[in-house]
Every structure is written in structure tokens, then in C-alpha cells.
Write an enzyme that holds these catalytic residues in place. Structure first.
Site, short mmCIF file in Angstrom:
data_model
loop_
_atom_site.label_atom_id
_atom_site.label_comp_id
_atom_site.label_asym_id
_atom_site.label_seq_id
_atom_site.Cartn_x
_atom_site.Cartn_y
_atom_site.Cartn_z
N ASN A 1 -4.59 -15.26 -5.31
CA ASN A 1 -4.01 -16.41 -4.62
C ASN A 1 -2.62 -16.66 -5.19
O ASN A 1 -2.45 -16.94 -6.37
CB ASN A 1 -4.90 -17.64 -4.81
CG ASN A 1 -4.47 -18.81 -3.96
OD1 ASN A 1 -3.32 -19.24 -4.03
ND2 ASN A 1 -5.40 -19.35 -3.18
N GLU B 1 -3.77 9.04 -3.47
CA GLU B 1 -2.43 8.93 -4.04
C GLU B 1 -2.48 8.33 -5.44
O GLU B 1 -1.44 8.18 -6.08
CB GLU B 1 -1.55 8.07 -3.13
CG GLU B 1 -1.38 8.64 -1.74
CD GLU B 1 -0.51 7.78 -0.86
OE1 GLU B 1 0.72 7.92 -0.92
OE2 GLU B 1 -1.07 6.94 -0.12
N GLU C 1 1.26 12.57 -6.61
CA GLU C 1 0.93 11.75 -7.77
C GLU C 1 -0.56 11.49 -7.91
O GLU C 1 -0.98 10.80 -8.83
CB GLU C 1 1.69 10.41 -7.71
CG GLU C 1 3.20 10.56 -7.81
CD GLU C 1 3.61 11.28 -9.07
OE1 GLU C 1 3.07 10.96 -10.16
OE2 GLU C 1 4.47 12.18 -9.00
#
Length: 317
Positions: free
Chosen positions: A293, A192, A176
């Protein structure tokens, strides 16, 4: 006054019946003018491989060319010589002029027997099929492996690597992964995700599955994005700024020049608020971890200690 940076090549050009040069293959391009090379043996060997191919309505012929790498692209054969120089690792991405390259690359029907004009291929599909010829793409750029097979490189799906990609030995491009022209790796890297035009990835870095790096042709403006050494761009992450050495962008996080980022390790301001900067201000900084976060939802940059990712040496040998 600077010396001219020459590239030269003896190649085989594919020419359509209307005179359009569709492509040119150079087995041994060089960074020198033709006058500095003895090309007679190469010319004679290539001449024996030329001639008409009525199946695609083309003829192939030997071409000899030298170009100034700092000047704009002047012809189709010129464009292909520059793309070969990149894929042969004679030059690195962003080191030569590619101005005007799109105007000199015809949009070809790419077949397993070589290029043809789209009009001819569309009108003769049954005949092509009977001859065992299949059209696998219609584009200005061909796949790199039809022209250059880089040494020490693994490529899972060759259709995703354009001619003009720069893949250093030790690079692994999974199925990919995608690498555009004038982009690629300068050392052992795992790819990738997507490496867009103009992007350079440093030694020992990992572009995770589904990750995307913005290039100058995909909304990245004029900034040339680069990835440092031993840096990880996590799966499905995205990037519009450069990363320094030993950095990590967590999976799924997209960081652009305008992204507001909290400097989690820096002292708070006088009123107790965290310091916040735009992504552009952190472009190219070494040793940073970018994450979201999970409690506040804010994007943070934290300082990292030591080296970044370590690739599997066996996979990249």
C-alpha cells in the site's frame, strides 16, 4: 514393499590422472535397469569417442551404471546420471533422492574442451591458451547445455543454467534468468529472474526480471517453494512462500513466510482493525494479488478474479 525405481545409463566419464572421476555424459539415460536395455550398440559407439587427452591430463572411458533413485548418491557417475535424468525430463524436481550429491561432485575447472582439475589448469594456463582451451568456470556443477540440449527451449545465456535444471518445452530463459539444479519449469514459462534449487514453476507463469525465489539452499528452510499456473512474480520481487494459480506479486515486493500481510478484502476485526496474517498462511492460495500500500506502507493481499497472466504464444511456440 515398494519396487526399486531404477535409472541407468551408458556414458563417457572423464577421469583425471589421479583417478578422480570429473564428470560423466549420458546421451540416452533411461528409467530402467541395465538388464532391461540392449546397450551394446550404444556402448560400441561411445567407445570410439574415448581415449586420453593430454591437454587436460585426463582420459575418457565408457561407464555403464544403474542406480536406485530413492537411495543416496553413491558416486560421481551416479550423481551425473541423476542430473541428466532431471534435464532430460525423465523425472521432475524433488522426485528423486539427491542426498550426498555435493560430496560426489568434484570442484572442476570447466573448459571449452571439457573438465580438468583446478590444480592442473592453474599450473598450465599458458599451455591451455596456446591450444585454444579457455577456463570459463570453476564449480561443482557444469552448465546444462554441455550435456543436454532440451527440446523446444530458448536459453539466452547457457552459463546461467546448471545441469540438473528441468526446462519443459515452451520455456524461455532470458539472458539474466538463472535456473539451478533440481528446479525449473513444468510447462511454457518466461524466466527472467532466479529459480533456486527445489523450486518448480507452473505452466504459463512469468518470473520477472531480477526476481528471486528462495530455495532450500538459500535460506528457505525445508519448505519447497512452488509457483502455480498463469502466475506473475513481478520484476525485482522476491518470494519465500509458494504461490497458487493466477497470482501476482507486484514489482519490487518481497514476501516471505514471516511477512505480516493485511487481508485487504476481509472484514475487519471487532475492534475495527484489519485482519493480519503471516505469509506462510497464504502459501499456495490461488487468485491473490500481493502489493505494498503506497499510502500506509503495509503489505496487502487482495483477491483476484479470472485468470492471471497470459504469455505471448509466439515467443513460447
Amino acid at each position: 514393499m515398494t519396487d526399486t525405481r531404477w535409472a541407468s545409463g551408458v556414458g563417457i566419464a572423464t577421469i583425471a590422472s589421479d583417478g578422480t572421476v570429473l564428470d560423466t555424459w549420458y546421451p540416452s539415460p533411461a528409467l530402467s535397469p541395465l538388464s532391461a536395455r540392449d546397450v551394446s550398440t550404444e556402448r560400441d559407439a561411445l567407445a570410439r569417442q574415448t581415449g586420453p587427452d593430454d591437454r587436460r591430463d585426463v582420459v575418457t572411458d565408457v561407464v555403464e551404471i544403474e542406480v536406485d533413485l530413492d537411495a543416496p548418491v553413491g558416486s560421481t557417475s551416479d550423481a551425473y546420471l541423476r542430473l541428466h535424468a532431471l534435464s532430460h525430463l525423465l523425472v521432475a524436481p524433488n522426485e528423486i533422492s539427491l542426498e550426498g550429491i555435493f560430496a560426489h561432485l568434484p570442484n572442476n575447472a570447466w573448459t571449452n574442451a571439457g573438465p580438468a582439475t583446478p590444480a592442473f589448469a592453474a599450473a598450465n594456463l599458458p599451455t591451455l591458451r596456446r591450444a585454444g582451451i579457455q577456463v570459463y568456470a570453476q564449480d561443482k556443477f557444469p552448465r546444462m547445455t554441455d550435456y543436454v540440449l532440451p527440446e523446444g527451449v530458448r536459453i539466452g545465456d547457457a552459463s546461467r543454467i546448471r545441469l540438473g535444471a528441468h526446462l519443459a518445452p515452451g520455456t524461455v530463459v532470458m539472458h539474466e534468468g538463472f535456473v539451478n539444479f533440481n528446479a525449473g519449469t513444468v510447462g511454457s514459462s518466461m524466466v527472467e529472474g532466479r529459480i533456486s534449487q527445489g523450486v518448480v514453476v507452473g505452466d504459463g507463469s512469468d518470473i520477472g526480471g531480477g526476481a528471486s525465489i528462495m530455495g532450500t539452499l538459500s535460506g528457505g528452510g525445508t519448505h519447497r517453494v512452488s509457483i502455480g499456473e498463469r502466475t506473475l512474480l513481478g520484476a525485482n520481487a522476491g518470494l519465500g512462500i509458494s504461490l497458487g494459480d493466477d497470482c501476482v506479486v507486484e514489482a519490487g515486493l518481497y514476501v516471505t513466510a514471516g511477512t505480516k500481510i493485511v487481508l485487504a478484502d476481509e472484514p475487519k476485526t471487532a475492534d475495527g482493525a484489519p485482519q493480519i496474517v503471516k505469509g506462510a498462511q497464504l502459501s499456495g492460495v490461488n487468485g491473490l494479488l500481493f502489493l505494498r500500500n503506497s499510502v500506509t506502507g503495509s503489505i496487502e493481499a487482495r483477491r483476484r478474479q479470472g485468470v492471471g497472466v497470459t504469455l505471448n504464444e509466439t515467443l513460447h511456440a
